[in-house]
Design a protein around this motif. Structure first.
Motif, PDB file in Angstrom:
ATOM      1  N   LEU A  71       0.776  -1.290   0.015  1.00  0.00           N
ATOM      2  CA  LEU A  71       0.041  -0.098  -0.115  1.00  0.00           C
ATOM      3  C   LEU A  71       0.959   1.157   0.013  1.00  0.00           C
ATOM      4  CD1 LEU A  71      -2.556  -1.072   2.733  1.00  0.00           C
ATOM      5  CD2 LEU A  71      -2.792  -1.391   0.319  1.00  0.00           C
ATOM      6  N   ASP A  72       0.352   2.378  -0.453  1.00  0.00           N
ATOM      7  CA  ASP A  72       1.062   3.646  -0.576  1.00  0.00           C
ATOM      8  C   ASP A  72       0.567   4.662   0.567  1.00  0.00           C
ATOM      9  OD1 ASP A  72      -1.595   4.195  -1.703  1.00  0.00           O
ATOM     10  OD2 ASP A  72      -0.579   5.134  -3.179  1.00  0.00           O
ATOM     11  N   ARG A  73      -0.282   4.045   1.324  1.00  0.00           N
ATOM     12  CA  ARG A  73      -0.836   4.864   2.481  1.00  0.00           C
ATOM     13  C   ARG A  73      -1.163   3.707   3.615  1.00  0.00           C
ATOM     14  NH1 ARG A  73      -6.136   5.361  -1.378  1.00  0.00           N
ATOM     15  NH2 ARG A  73      -4.802   4.856  -2.882  1.00  0.00           N
ATOM     16  N   GLN A  74      -1.459   4.218   4.872  1.00  0.00           N
ATOM     17  CA  GLN A  74      -2.134   3.576   5.765  1.00  0.00           C
ATOM     18  C   GLN A  74      -3.348   2.826   5.319  1.00  0.00           C
ATOM     19  OE1 GLN A  74      -0.355   3.190   8.680  1.00  0.00           O
ATOM     20  NE2 GLN A  74       1.332   4.267   7.646  1.00  0.00           N
ATOM     21  N   ILE A  75      -3.665   1.651   5.966  1.00  0.00           N
ATOM     22  CA  ILE A  75      -4.634   0.896   5.772  1.00  0.00           C
ATOM     23  C   ILE A  75      -5.936   1.658   6.069  1.00  0.00           C
ATOM     24  CG2 ILE A  75      -4.889  -0.555   7.837  1.00  0.00           C
ATOM     25  CD1 ILE A  75      -5.260  -2.973   5.586  1.00  0.00           C
ATOM     26  N   GLU A  76      -5.991   2.207   7.123  1.00  0.00           N
ATOM     27  CA  GLU A  76      -7.203   3.205   7.737  1.00  0.00           C
ATOM     28  C   GLU A  76      -7.748   4.212   6.588  1.00  0.00           C
ATOM     29  OE1 GLU A  76      -4.304   2.809   9.417  1.00  0.00           O
ATOM     30  OE2 GLU A  76      -4.945   1.086  10.744  1.00  0.00           O
ATOM     31  N   GLU A  77      -6.694   4.514   5.772  1.00  0.00           N
ATOM     32  CA  GLU A  77      -6.783   5.488   4.824  1.00  0.00           C
ATOM     33  C   GLU A  77      -7.805   5.189   3.575  1.00  0.00           C
ATOM     34  OE1 GLU A  77      -3.551   8.057   4.075  1.00  0.00           O
ATOM     35  OE2 GLU A  77      -2.759   7.943   6.065  1.00  0.00           O
ATOM     36  N   LEU A  78      -7.815   3.802   3.399  1.00  0.00           N
ATOM     37  CA  LEU A  78      -8.420   3.085   2.263  1.00  0.00           C
ATOM     38  C   LEU A  78      -9.928   3.427   2.398  1.00  0.00           C
ATOM     39  CD1 LEU A  78      -6.406  -0.294   1.895  1.00  0.00           C
ATOM     40  CD2 LEU A  78      -6.174   1.582   0.394  1.00  0.00           C
ATOM     41  N   ASP A  79     -10.386   3.408   1.055  1.00  0.00           N
ATOM     42  CA  ASP A  79     -11.964   3.657   0.915  1.00  0.00           C
ATOM     43  C   ASP A  79     -12.427   1.991   1.385  1.00  0.00           C
ATOM     44  OD1 ASP A  79     -14.443   4.860  -0.681  1.00  0.00           O
ATOM     45  OD2 ASP A  79     -13.807   2.809  -1.087  1.00  0.00           O
ATOM     46  N   PRO A  80     -13.440   2.156   2.088  1.00  0.00           N
ATOM     47  CA  PRO A  80     -14.198   0.869   2.627  1.00  0.00           C
ATOM     48  C   PRO A  80     -14.436  -0.192   1.389  1.00  0.00           C
ATOM     49  CG  PRO A  80     -15.284   2.407   3.548  1.00  0.00           C
ATOM     50  CD  PRO A  80     -14.278   3.155   2.680  1.00  0.00           C
ATOM     51  N   VAL A  81     -14.643   0.359   0.277  1.00  0.00           N
ATOM     52  CA  VAL A  81     -14.808  -0.532  -0.984  1.00  0.00           C
ATOM     53  C   VAL A  81     -13.601  -1.231  -1.314  1.00  0.00           C
ATOM     54  CG1 VAL A  81     -15.442  -0.636  -3.390  1.00  0.00           C
ATOM     55  CG2 VAL A  81     -17.002   0.510  -1.865  1.00  0.00           C
TER      56      VAL A  81
END
Length: 161
Positions: free
Chosen positions: A84-94
């Motif tokens: 990932l290029d960001r924290q997992i919490e920053e991912l869109d839920p979809v």
């Protein structure tokens, strides 16, 4: 095409590929609902079975994905976090749930070719995700496949699969 041929074609059972695609679609929608509302999985699964016409769906796959992706989400997240290029919490839920389904299929359903697992996740992202989320999903799952399906990928390249 005669009327009888048209009726016969209309009554044909959808292909297994189509049934599995439907199962993945419903599983994604249910996982999305679960991640937002936290409703118990057995209630959510029952609700989906009641609210949706699942005659053209691989219901066992739907149930497997819903139950097992939810039960192993921490393990699945750990499989792709490095990519990932960001924290997992920053991912869109979809996006997050598409990645979980893809990671599950790549790591737990070895009978599903890695290209199919990736492609089906990309299609989910195209259908339900943001504009370019399918590209992101493709990149992450491709890297994951390199890690968890290396023997299959190598055999494919060498023309053995």
């Amino acid at each position: 095409m005669s009327d009888n041929e048209k009726k016969s074609a209309a009554k044909k059972k959808p292909s297994l590929t189509s049934q599995r695609r439907n199962a993945r679609s419903y599983a994604l929608q249910a996982l999305y609902s679960w991640s937002l509302a936290g409703q118990p999985l057995h209630e959510l699964e029952a609700q989906f079975r009641i609210d949706n016409d699942m005659r053209d769906t691989d219901v066992r796959l739907f149930s497997e994905l819903l139950q097992n992706v939810a039960a192993t989400k921490t393990e699945l997240d750990g499989l792709f976090t490095d990519f990932l290029d960001r924290q997992i919490e920053e991912l869109d839920p979809v996006e997050l749930n598409v990645l979980r389904i893809g990671a599950y299929e790549l790591s737990k359903r070895m009978e599903v070719p890695y290209r199919v697992a990736i492609n089906e996740s990309v299609e989910l992202a195209k259908t339900f995700g943001a504009t370019d989320s399918h590209r992101y999903v493709n990149g992450v799952l491709d890297k994951l496949a390199q890690r968890v399906r290396m023997a299959e990928i190598r055999a494919k390249r060498e023309g053995k699969a």
